[in-house]
Design an enzyme around this catalytic site. Structure first.
Site, PDB file in Angstrom:
ATOM      1  CB  SER A  57      -0.940  -0.032   1.206  1.00 19.06           C
ATOM      2  OG  SER A  57      -1.878   1.022   1.143  1.00 19.06           O
ATOM      3  CB  THR A  58       1.256   4.089   2.343  1.00 17.79           C
ATOM      4  OG1 THR A  58      -0.149   4.155   2.558  1.00 17.79           O
ATOM      5  CG2 THR A  58       1.845   5.484   2.297  1.00 17.79           C
ATOM      6  CG  HIS A  86      -3.988  -1.113  -0.962  1.00 15.07           C
ATOM      7  ND1 HIS A  86      -3.734  -1.051   0.389  1.00 15.07           N
ATOM      8  CD2 HIS A  86      -4.443  -2.367  -1.201  1.00 15.07           C
ATOM      9  CE1 HIS A  86      -4.030  -2.211   0.946  1.00 15.07           C
ATOM     10  NE2 HIS A  86      -4.457  -3.037   0.003  1.00 15.07           N
ATOM     11  CG  MET A 103      -2.448   3.250   5.340  1.00 16.56           C
ATOM     12  SD  MET A 103      -2.983   4.972   5.571  1.00 16.56           S
ATOM     13  CE  MET A 103      -3.858   5.269   4.030  1.00 16.56           C
ATOM     14  CG  ASP A 142      -5.414  -5.886   2.044  1.00 14.88           C
ATOM     15  OD1 ASP A 142      -6.201  -6.819   2.274  1.00 14.88           O
ATOM     16  OD2 ASP A 142      -5.096  -5.527   0.897  1.00 14.88           O
TER      17      ASP A 142
END
Length: 371
Positions: free
Chosen positions: A174-175, A201, A295, A298
């Protein structure tokens, strides 16, 4: 915590500033890139939100100056267009922590629709680790040169992949993920013995461009999954944004399919949903799972279950994560077989993948029907 909002539109500065104020941040603003650099030097904000399309000094130039002169977390806020998607990826390569796309164009009256996302991403960025783009690029070039010089076993690209040859590598990020994925995937040799399925993401407007970018820098072929796709060894499959990717068996072969984003999962493409589907389709000891920077949590619960069932799992270590969220969740569940910095993951992936394939060749695994 203090945020600097940089946008040439007074409406956007006010809307973004109001959103971040409601999120508990102190807000200062700047209209141009040059003004932003001056405000950073004077106000020392913890995080910067930066528009891409600005006069005098565009957002990418400003970002490059920030990373060079005042390195700190930057979240890009740009329009949801073809040009905006390409610029977003370039911004991530230059060191931006994350990005948010404005719904409705450069001057958006619908920004409130993204309020929760903006607050969450900017707050996460406040504690993020800033990656130096130049150092990363140098490592990528050195690693790829070393791979190109090293002998590799010959492989027919796109070899068929069916019964008796059923192993997958699943990666979630993600991030901060795009830069780390580029670092890891570009370091894999072209004889990597499994398909690699990636959930980053990211919105659909960006995943196609990200797949093309990865395809240019990786020795393996990279493609975005938009429809049912037969899985082939030696290929990296990137899930299309704003949807979820699952693994299924069709006609005796493994395929990746895209489904509408599940309301039961907070992040998309969902790593949790991908891992769960893979565990229903092949045996756990045929799977390798990796959780990278980002963050949230998941995929953490599912990968912990995978490890307990005999799969091999990796968590990126805190010292290399931009945001130590998803890997932390996996580690805290006792679900990580190995905890490694990003720079060491590719080499270990290759060793584990080849070892697992050798074991599978000695005792071919059959698809499992367990849920």
């Amino acid at each position: 915590m203090k945020a600097l909002v940089v946008d040439d539109s007074a409406l956007m500065r006010r809307q973004i500033g109001d959103i971040l104020t409601r999120g508990g941040l102190e807000v200062v603003t700047a209209r141009t890139g040059a003004e932003a650099l001056a405000r950073i030097a004077e106000d020392q904000p913890d995080v910067v939100t930066l528009d891409i399309n600005m006069p005098e000094m565009d957002g990418l130039t400003c970002l490059s100056r920030i990373m060079e002169e005042f390195p700190r977390p930057v979240v890009m806020i740009s329009s949801l267009t073809e040009e905006g998607a390409l610029a977003t990826l370039e911004a991530v390569a230059l060191g931006a922590v994350d990005f948010v796309h404005k719904p409705g164009g450069t001057v958006s009256t619908a920004l409130r629709e993204q309020e929760d996302v903006i607050i969450a991403k900017v707050l996460a960025a406040c504690g993020a680790r800033v990656r130096r783009a130049m150092g990363l690029r140098q490592r990528l070039v050195a690693r790829r040169d070393a791979i190109m010089r090293a002998p590799t076993r010959p492989r027919a690209r796109g070899a068929s992949y069916g019964p008796g040859n059923e192993a997958l590598t699943l990666i979630g990020a993600s991030t901060g993920g795009p830069a780390v994925l580029e670092e890891i995937l570009s370091a894999l040799a072209n004889d990597y013995p499994m398909p690699i399925l990636v959930c980053q993401h990211m919105p659909a407007s960006v995943t196609r461009h990200f797949a093309q970018r990865l395809d240019q820098c990786c020795l393996m072929r990279v493609e975005e999954v938009r429809r049912q796709t037969e899985l082939r060894a030696g290929t990296i499959y990137l899930a299309r944004g704003d949807a979820d990717m699952i693994v299924q068996e069709r006609g005796g072969n493994l395929v990746a399919s895209m489904l509408p984003a599940s309301k039961e999962h907070a992040w998309h493409p969902s790593m949790s949903r991908l891992v769960a589907s893979a565990m229903k389709t092949v045996t756990a000891d045929s799977l390798i799972g990796v959780l990278l920077t980002g963050m949230g949590d998941d995929g953490a619960a599912e990968l912990a279950e995978l490890r307990a069932a005999g799969g091999h799992t990796f968590a990126e270590s805190e010292d290399s994560c931009v945001v130590y969220g998803m890997p932390r969740a996996l580690v805290e569940r006792g679900g990580a077989s190995e905890i490694l910095p990003a720079s060491q993951i590719a080499a270990r992936l290759e060793r584990v993948a080849h070892a697992r394939m050798r074991g599978q060749a000695r005792a071919p695994q059959r698809r499992s029907s367990w849920a």
